[in-house]
Design a protein around this motif. Sequence first.
Motif, mmCIF file in Angstrom:
data_model
loop_
_atom_site.group_PDB
_atom_site.id
_atom_site.type_symbol
_atom_site.label_atom_id
_atom_site.label_comp_id
_atom_site.label_asym_id
_atom_site.label_seq_id
_atom_site.Cartn_x
_atom_site.Cartn_y
_atom_site.Cartn_z
ATOM 1 N N VAL A 189 0.821 -1.335 0.038
ATOM 2 C CA VAL A 189 0.038 -0.115 -0.059
ATOM 3 C C VAL A 189 0.824 1.318 -0.094
ATOM 4 C CG1 VAL A 189 -1.548 1.252 1.133
ATOM 5 C CG2 VAL A 189 -1.676 -1.179 1.187
ATOM 6 N N THR A 190 1.651 1.404 0.980
ATOM 7 C CA THR A 190 2.450 2.715 1.211
ATOM 8 C C THR A 190 3.581 2.791 0.012
ATOM 9 O OG1 THR A 190 2.489 2.094 3.449
ATOM 10 C CG2 THR A 190 4.091 3.868 2.709
ATOM 11 N N LEU A 191 4.375 1.832 -0.465
ATOM 12 C CA LEU A 191 5.246 2.101 -1.460
ATOM 13 C C LEU A 191 4.571 2.485 -2.728
ATOM 14 C CD1 LEU A 191 8.219 -0.590 -0.756
ATOM 15 C CD2 LEU A 191 8.329 1.943 -0.908
ATOM 16 N N PRO A 192 3.731 1.526 -3.170
ATOM 17 C CA PRO A 192 3.006 2.222 -4.369
ATOM 18 C C PRO A 192 2.416 3.426 -4.258
ATOM 19 C CG PRO A 192 2.186 -0.340 -3.950
ATOM 20 C CD PRO A 192 3.097 0.431 -2.695
ATOM 21 N N GLY A 193 1.811 3.728 -3.210
ATOM 22 C CA GLY A 193 1.526 5.240 -3.052
ATOM 23 C C GLY A 193 2.567 6.341 -3.313
ATOM 24 N N LEU A 194 3.610 5.911 -2.755
ATOM 25 C CA LEU A 194 4.856 6.792 -3.010
ATOM 26 C C LEU A 194 5.538 6.803 -4.215
ATOM 27 C CD1 LEU A 194 6.617 6.396 0.768
ATOM 28 C CD2 LEU A 194 5.242 8.261 -0.173
ATOM 29 N N ARG A 195 5.244 5.896 -5.072
ATOM 30 C CA ARG A 195 5.877 5.766 -6.124
ATOM 31 C C ARG A 195 6.273 7.132 -7.016
ATOM 32 N NH1 ARG A 195 5.002 0.703 -10.495
ATOM 33 N NH2 ARG A 195 6.821 0.346 -10.955
ATOM 34 N N PRO A 196 5.075 7.953 -7.106
ATOM 35 C CA PRO A 196 5.698 9.349 -7.808
ATOM 36 C C PRO A 196 6.543 10.029 -7.171
ATOM 37 C CG PRO A 196 3.234 8.930 -7.909
ATOM 38 C CD PRO A 196 3.722 7.722 -7.061
ATOM 39 N N THR A 197 6.559 10.008 -5.763
ATOM 40 C CA THR A 197 7.470 10.622 -5.117
ATOM 41 C C THR A 197 8.801 10.118 -4.971
ATOM 42 O OG1 THR A 197 5.579 11.102 -3.445
ATOM 43 C CG2 THR A 197 7.784 11.681 -2.872
ATOM 44 N N ILE A 198 8.851 8.984 -5.134
ATOM 45 C CA ILE A 198 10.053 8.187 -5.408
ATOM 46 C C ILE A 198 11.009 8.441 -6.546
ATOM 47 C CG2 ILE A 198 11.294 5.776 -5.378
ATOM 48 C CD1 ILE A 198 9.090 4.738 -3.544
ATOM 49 N N LEU A 199 10.117 8.590 -7.252
ATOM 50 C CA LEU A 199 10.674 9.023 -8.918
ATOM 51 C C LEU A 199 11.249 10.326 -8.771
ATOM 52 C CD1 LEU A 199 10.778 8.813 -12.114
ATOM 53 C CD2 LEU A 199 8.651 9.701 -12.394
ATOM 54 N N VAL A 200 10.387 11.346 -8.354
ATOM 55 C CA VAL A 200 10.981 12.776 -8.296
ATOM 56 C C VAL A 200 12.412 12.854 -7.606
ATOM 57 C CG1 VAL A 200 10.633 14.989 -7.522
ATOM 58 C CG2 VAL A 200 8.785 13.890 -8.553
ATOM 59 N N CYS A 201 12.172 12.232 -6.270
ATOM 60 C CA CYS A 201 13.444 12.419 -5.238
ATOM 61 C C CYS A 201 14.605 11.373 -5.972
ATOM 62 C CB CYS A 201 13.076 11.769 -3.765
ATOM 63 S SG CYS A 201 11.809 12.625 -3.054
ATOM 64 N N SER A 202 14.422 10.368 -6.597
ATOM 65 C CA SER A 202 15.494 9.564 -7.009
ATOM 66 C C SER A 202 16.242 10.426 -8.234
ATOM 67 C CB SER A 202 15.199 8.100 -7.787
ATOM 68 O OG SER A 202 14.402 7.470 -6.669
ATOM 69 N N LEU A 203 15.346 11.134 -9.282
ATOM 70 C CA LEU A 203 15.781 11.887 -9.992
ATOM 71 C C LEU A 203 16.531 13.212 -9.647
ATOM 72 C CD1 LEU A 203 13.030 12.146 -12.607
ATOM 73 C CD2 LEU A 203 15.213 11.018 -13.242
ATOM 74 N N LEU A 204 16.206 13.695 -8.523
ATOM 75 C CA LEU A 204 16.921 15.081 -7.959
ATOM 76 C C LEU A 204 18.036 14.436 -7.335
ATOM 77 C CD1 LEU A 204 13.673 16.667 -6.465
ATOM 78 C CD2 LEU A 204 14.970 17.477 -8.417
ATOM 79 N N SER A 205 18.090 13.351 -6.677
ATOM 80 C CA SER A 205 19.333 13.079 -5.891
ATOM 81 C C SER A 205 20.272 12.582 -6.745
ATOM 82 C CB SER A 205 19.126 12.149 -4.631
ATOM 83 O OG SER A 205 18.313 10.965 -5.446
ATOM 84 N N THR A 206 19.997 12.018 -7.934
ATOM 85 C CA THR A 206 20.885 11.444 -8.738
ATOM 86 C C THR A 206 21.804 12.441 -9.590
ATOM 87 O OG1 THR A 206 19.774 9.336 -9.195
ATOM 88 C CG2 THR A 206 21.144 9.951 -10.806
ATOM 89 N N ILE A 207 20.915 13.328 -9.972
ATOM 90 C CA ILE A 207 21.404 14.540 -10.669
ATOM 91 C C ILE A 207 22.487 15.369 -9.731
ATOM 92 C CG2 ILE A 207 20.997 16.797 -11.819
ATOM 93 C CD1 ILE A 207 18.398 15.322 -13.005
ATOM 94 N N SER A 208 21.966 15.601 -8.764
ATOM 95 C CA SER A 208 22.784 16.338 -7.622
ATOM 96 C C SER A 208 24.111 15.470 -7.202
ATOM 97 C CB SER A 208 21.912 16.724 -6.401
ATOM 98 O OG SER A 208 20.773 17.019 -6.656
#
Length: 277
Positions: A189-208
């Motif tokens: 339940v929680t992880l699937p709901g966080l999937r859009p946020t995980i995508l954004v945060c992973s992209l930001l931290s990877t580029i940083s």
Amino acid sequence: MLPFLALLLLYHTWPVLFGTYLAFTEYNIISPPQFVGLKNFRELLGDAQFWSGVQNSLKYLLVVPVIQLLSIAVAMLVNRPLRSIGFFRTAYYVPVVTSFAVVGLIWTWMYQQSGPVNWVLTHLGLMQRDRSLLGNPASALYAVMFVTLWKGVGYYMVLYLAGLQSIGRELEEAAVIDGATRWQVFVNVTLPGLRPTILVCSLLSTISAVKVFEEIFVMTQGGPVGSTYTALFFTYAKAFQDFRYGYAAAAGIVIAVISLAFGIVNFRLTRGGRVDA
């Protein structure tokens, strides 16, 4: 929107276009830019210092999964209706709004031979007394990574906290009623709901991570023995120490392409191996 668009054009779009042009020139401020074609890029291919910096920048990607997992854990911790929870949320976020000049100086002192970190590690038998984490080529980059982790957790925590609060409580309650354990609720339940946020945060931290600079500039200046010399610090050094602005611009374009490539890979992995049109 006109004032914002004017500032965007002046401080973002124009520097990108002019920097791309400079990548194909020799330019040292004193004389006008001279077009040299792909000369700068060919020189970069054989520049061992640049590729050593790229290697250190790629090592910095180790921060990405750690900071994401830790941020999710902290977000779940402060997502509870406990007394004074606002204080703890603020405390975790304070490092984010603290200037990195201040953070870097504090952690540089803490990492010194006589600093508290070395004192603790020495008494635990994990380190020799005559060593310092920033003075040891084997540990300097990882010591700087920890500072990035410490400073960035609060930022991603806020994003994950917003994501957690957007998940309907009825979904979790329904799963519990059906007999799901806490771990099953989190995974299904929680992880699937966080999937859009995980995508954004992973992209930001990877580029940083690929473009890391402030930490290196304040704490190590690329040392010791080049062990923390990153790709973006190479660009800074070529531009503002060697005054080779065209060469530095070419290095910046290569770094941008590498960041874009990792961003695309991260996007595909986070979206389960597919990208929707």
